[in-house]
Every structure is written in structure tokens, then in C-alpha cells.
Design an enzyme around this catalytic site. Structure first.
Site, PDB file in Angstrom:
ATOM      1  N   ASN A  13       0.861  -1.192   0.000  1.00  0.00           N
ATOM      2  CA  ASN A  13       0.000   0.000   0.000  1.00  0.00           C
ATOM      3  C   ASN A  13       0.895   1.239   0.000  1.00  0.00           C
ATOM      4  OD1 ASN A  13      -1.847   2.024   0.477  1.00  0.00           O
ATOM      5  ND2 ASN A  13      -2.372   1.350   2.559  1.00  0.00           N
ATOM      6  N   LYS A  15       0.022   4.191  -0.184  1.00  0.00           N
ATOM      7  CA  LYS A  15      -0.705   5.340   0.403  1.00  0.00           C
ATOM      8  C   LYS A  15      -0.541   6.571  -0.511  1.00  0.00           C
ATOM      9  CE  LYS A  15       0.106   3.322   4.889  1.00  0.00           C
ATOM     10  NZ  LYS A  15      -0.046   3.452   6.312  1.00  0.00           N
ATOM     11  N   HIS A  97      -9.485   0.548   5.143  1.00  0.00           N
ATOM     12  CA  HIS A  97      -8.198   0.849   5.783  1.00  0.00           C
ATOM     13  C   HIS A  97      -8.446   1.790   6.965  1.00  0.00           C
ATOM     14  CE1 HIS A  97      -4.169   2.325   6.479  1.00  0.00           C
ATOM     15  NE2 HIS A  97      -3.733   1.256   5.839  1.00  0.00           N
ATOM     16  N   GLU A  99      -6.932   4.270   8.027  1.00  0.00           N
ATOM     17  CA  GLU A  99      -6.796   5.716   7.741  1.00  0.00           C
ATOM     18  C   GLU A  99      -8.080   6.254   7.126  1.00  0.00           C
ATOM     19  OE1 GLU A  99      -3.103   5.380   5.606  1.00  0.00           O
ATOM     20  OE2 GLU A  99      -2.132   4.809   7.478  1.00  0.00           O
ATOM     21  N   GLY A 175       2.335   2.057  10.786  1.00  0.00           N
ATOM     22  CA  GLY A 175       3.222   3.212  10.627  1.00  0.00           C
ATOM     23  C   GLY A 175       3.938   3.637  11.891  1.00  0.00           C
ATOM     24  N   SER A 215       3.597  -2.254  10.372  1.00  0.00           N
ATOM     25  CA  SER A 215       5.050  -2.195  10.577  1.00  0.00           C
ATOM     26  C   SER A 215       5.783  -3.477  10.185  1.00  0.00           C
ATOM     27  CB  SER A 215       5.369  -1.800  12.029  1.00  0.00           C
ATOM     28  OG  SER A 215       4.873  -0.498  12.297  1.00  0.00           O
TER      29      SER A 215
HETATM   30  C1  PEP Z   1      -0.813  -0.041   6.126  1.00  0.00           C
HETATM   31  O1  PEP Z   1      -0.988   1.156   5.990  1.00  0.00           O
HETATM   32  O2  PEP Z   1      -1.631  -0.828   5.634  1.00  0.00           O
HETATM   33  C2  PEP Z   1       0.360  -0.498   6.858  1.00  0.00           C
HETATM   34  C3  PEP Z   1       0.389  -1.713   7.266  1.00  0.00           C
HETATM   35  O3  PEP Z   1       1.358   0.439   7.075  1.00  0.00           O
HETATM   36  P1  PEP Z   1       2.828   0.169   7.696  1.00  0.00           P
HETATM   37  O4  PEP Z   1       3.358  -1.093   7.065  1.00  0.00           O
HETATM   38  O5  PEP Z   1       3.615   1.361   7.338  1.00  0.00           O
HETATM   39  O6  PEP Z   1       2.645   0.005   9.165  1.00  0.00           O
END
Ligand code: PEP
Length: 252
Positions: A13, A15, A97, A99, A175, A215
């Protein structure tokens, strides 16, 4: 321990990141890795770059949008419809998601309606659920995940689940660098699978891919991939780095 009945799945992703040049570089890197197709790999660039990625990415890697609306067309400024994604040969869409839920007001019901519309238009869905830090501390992790899933369960039919990959993404891990431990993730994945078995069907529970997001990086992916109910990853930050290829190979 990869389950032979559930093909390992890794989604990237991006983003709201990237430029034409940067995204070309990422896709070239992925193409040069010559992934063997044992893992299903899907990348989700910002919508303005979807067609560019579609053109440049070497199959069997596939492309996902990061969101879509419910209607086919009309006066919905700024939205993309599932039928437009299908028309552009975009195979997947990420829905729910955290966000979108926390910043753009996507409710459980709205996510469920989008899921239904996406599947009705031939798309496959990476459906995200997950609890916040506060909810985990209150010991309502499964309650929250079940509530988010229940809305979808009420809206789609059993046969629709074959078009869904379920992404468990604890909000506190997204994140933040605070990855869930393999045990923490495995526990929730097993509970989600059990819940789907009781609420939808054993067939769906056994066959659905439940992927972990939060992460994940080139270092922690291997041990997570060894958990019996972790069928892959949804990757944010690390999907913008060369180590994304290592994550795509984590089940090898
Ligand atoms: C995500 O936004 O789906 C995600 C898992 O982000 P990150 O890997 O940066 O934690």
C-alpha cells in the site's frame, strides 16, 4: 508454515506517496526481482498512478486501488467507481483501511456497502479491520474486529467471501514501528478464522487468506510468516523500499 490451501499474499500500500519517476523505479525493482508467482503480489499506488503501474508491472503481480465508491457513475466529485476500476483492468481494491475509517469517516456500514459494490463489479477486495491501542488496552480487541466484520457479513453473501482477502491491521501497529508479535497476530488471526467459521461457514474460514499489516519489514516478516494463520501481509512504509521484495519472498 504456509498453508498449501491458501496461497501466500503480499500487498503493498503506497498510500499517498510517490511521483511518476519514483513509482516507475519501484515497479522496475519489483519486475527485476522476477518473483516466481508462488506468492500473490498486489501493489496499490495512489489512483493517479494506477494506469501507469498497470502498464509497467509484470504479471502475475497485480494492481489495487486504495479505495472506491459504491455507485457506478454520477455526480460524486473526487470518487472512483468499482466499474471504472474494472474497466481499467485494475483487479483489486483496498477497503476499510484504518486511515479511511479514522480520517475520512468510512463507517462499518459504508465499508460493507463498498465491499458489496466492488465484488458485484468483479473486483477482489483487501478488506481491512483492526483495533486501536485504546481498544486493545480495554480488552475489546475481538469485539471491535467482529463488529467491523459483522457489517460486511450482513451485507454480502457467502459466495462473495472467495473474492476477499482479510487484512488484520491493528491501528497501533500501522506506521508506528510497533509490529505485533507473531503470537499476538496469530492469536487474533485464529480468532477471526474461528469467528468466520461460526458466523459465515467453515468453508470460508478454511479458505480465506487472513493477512497481517502493521510495521512489517524485511526483518520481521519471516517469523510472522511462519504462524499457521498468517497468510501474508499488507505492507505500508516498507512497500516503498527495496526490502518489499524480501517481504514478497518471506514464505519461500
Ligand atoms: C498499512 O498502511 O496498511 C500499513 C500496514 O502500514 P505500515 O506497514 O507502514 O505500518
Amino acid at each position: 508454515m504456509v498453508n498449501p490451501n491458501r496461497k501466500f499474499f503480499v500487498g503493498g500500500n503506497f498510500k499517498m506517496n510517490g511521483t511518476v519517476d519514483m513509482i516507475n523505479e519501484l515497479i522496475n525493482h519489483l519486475n527485476n526481482a522476477k518473483l516466481d508467482g508462488k506468492t500473490e503480489v498486489v501493489v496499490a499506488p495512489p489512483s493517479i498512478y494506477l494506469l501507469q503501474v498497470k502498464e509497467k508491472l509484470t504479471p502475475p503481480a497485480q494492481v489495487a486501488a486504495q479505495n472506491c465508491y459504491t455507485a457506478d457513475s454520477g455526480a460524486y466529485t473526487g470518487e472512483i467507481s468499482p466499474s471504472q476500476l474494472q474497466d481499467a483492468n485494475i483487479e483489486w481494491v483496498i477497503l476499510g483501511h484504518s486511515e479511511r475509517r479514522s480520517m475520512f469517516g468510512d463507517t462499518d456500514k459504508f465499508v460493507a456497502d463498498k465491499t458489496k459494490a466492488a465484488i458485484a463489479n468483479g473486483l477482489k477486495v483487501i478488506l481491512c479491520v483492526g483495533e486501536s491501542q485504546e481498544e486493545r488496552e480495554k480488552d475489546i480487541t475481538m469485539e471491535v474486529n467482529e463488529r467491523q466484520l459483522e457489517a460486511v457479513t450482513k451485507t454480502i453473501e457467502e459466495k462473495d467471501w472467495e473474492h476477499i482477502v482479510l487484512a488484520y491491521e491493528p491501528v497501533w501497529a500501522i506506521g508506528t514501528g510497533l509490529v505485533a508479535s507473531p503470537q499476538q497476530a496469530q492469536e487474533v488471526h485464529a480468532d477471526l478464522r474461528q469467528w468466520l467459521g461460526q458466523r459465515v461457514s467453515q468453508k470460508v474460514a478454511d479458505s480465506i487468506r487472513i493477512i497481517y499489516g502493521g510495521s512489517v519489514n524485511g526483518k520481521n516478516c519471516k517469523e510472522l510468516a511462519r504462524q499457521p494463520d498468517i497468510d501474508g501481509f499488507l505492507v505500508g512504509g516498507a512497500s516503498l523500499k527495496p526490502e518489499f521484495v524480501d517481504i514478497c519472498k518471506s514464505a519461500d
